[in-house]
Design a protein around this motif. Sequence first.
Motif: not given
Length: 470
Positions: A438-447, A425-436
């Motif tokens: 299920n609980d299988q996805f997590i945010q690790d830094g900008s990934s 996500f290099h062209s964006y200033n911030t990245v946020k996982l907002v809704t999922i």
Amino acid sequence: MMICVWLVLLYTHITSANINNVSYTIRIYSNLAEIIRPLDKLPLEFADDDWNHIRSDSITLFGGNVNIKLQTITEQKKALNGTEVYIRSPISSDAAIKLIKGIIIDEANNIVKIHDESIAGQQALYITVPYNQIYYLEEPTKPKHYVNFTYTASDSNLFVSYLQSNLNWRTQYQLNLNHNESDLIAMANIRNDARSSVFIDQAELICGDINLQIHQIQYDRSFRKYRSGSESHNQQQANSMQTVFADTMSPVIVEQGKELAGLYVFSIEQPFIINGKANYLLPMFHPQVSVERFGLISKTFSTMPMHGKAQRSYRLRSDQYLSHGNCIIREHDRVVGEISLPNLAANDKYEFSIGEDANIIYKENAVLISLSTFNETESMMKDSLEKNLPLGAPITRARYIYTIHLQVKNFKTREVQIEYEQKGFHSYNTVKLVTIDNDQFIQDGSSIKSNITLQANTTENYIYTVELIR
């Protein structure tokens, strides 16, 4: 005698013919070796062929309060000027080669004085002859090199140390995987690039991030070629490579590695000989390793539809330090890939991929569900007040909400583990996982990451939402 004195490094070379000489230690690195041996009588004499492997700026003398006042290197070579030779006559042809006598006048430039009545009567001629068209009546001698020191020391037990380029080593591995069993075999591959055999009384194999260069050796070779006027003087003849394994009746053992100043040292206490142009392979440590297999889907975020295959990936852990080296990977006795292992600390993990898995495919589509803009004034005012800076113009930001639709198919007849990573996500200033979904996805830094278990012959669909600000 032609004598040239210049500062250079001594070179000690012991062949199998004189293995009863005093013992010495070799510390072998990935591209060089350091020789440490007792200082014998002075001056020291070395043949020119041995001298080619020496790094001239690494000479050092150490012992009890040694103080080197002067070091001299003398190159001595029997002059060929005035030597009677035969050369090919200038009027020769390929069908009728004629040799005539001559006398070398200037050996550096291959100038020969001849008398040939068929060309110039009784008048002497001085011609430059290609080096490969000069025929000697006896074998020309090569230069010899002499090293001498002027020093003071409080102890008579002194040692000389220097670097040479003909000895080097690397670790090579075989990683054997069978069902849930993992076996990593490490071998020390020691290479002797010299023509002659080298006797090693004891050695240390040193690995880690070491910045040792061989540029000085190359410079010395170029210097001698320029001085002699002939590149053939230092060219080595091609020899077939030999691979020698340690004798099982008299095993040479590589000791367990020990950490030293961020490096690792593997000791060899038994003497052995490495033939010229040969590789000598010794078994090293046999660590306990664990290896996890998984399919890796690692991709860069894109607003365009994406598809691809998972990578055949592994996660390796070892209970011992692993030195950098090439590793061949076998599964069920079949070669499935090859990697270069880095220097790896004990109990650290190393992840690697060796190719695509055609039986695990994915499709992904990013759907834009919201786009809005806002002025970044509040945060700018707070930052300016804290730093006592003047207020600037407000910055307009854009907020994107994307829903990511991911589909993964497993065509195998068995269950697989898949690790998913969305990054880039290099062209964006911030990245946020907002809704999922299920609980299988997590945010690790900008990934965004997920661990997925996929049953045999199944297709699964996943959805998650991210907020991106630029």
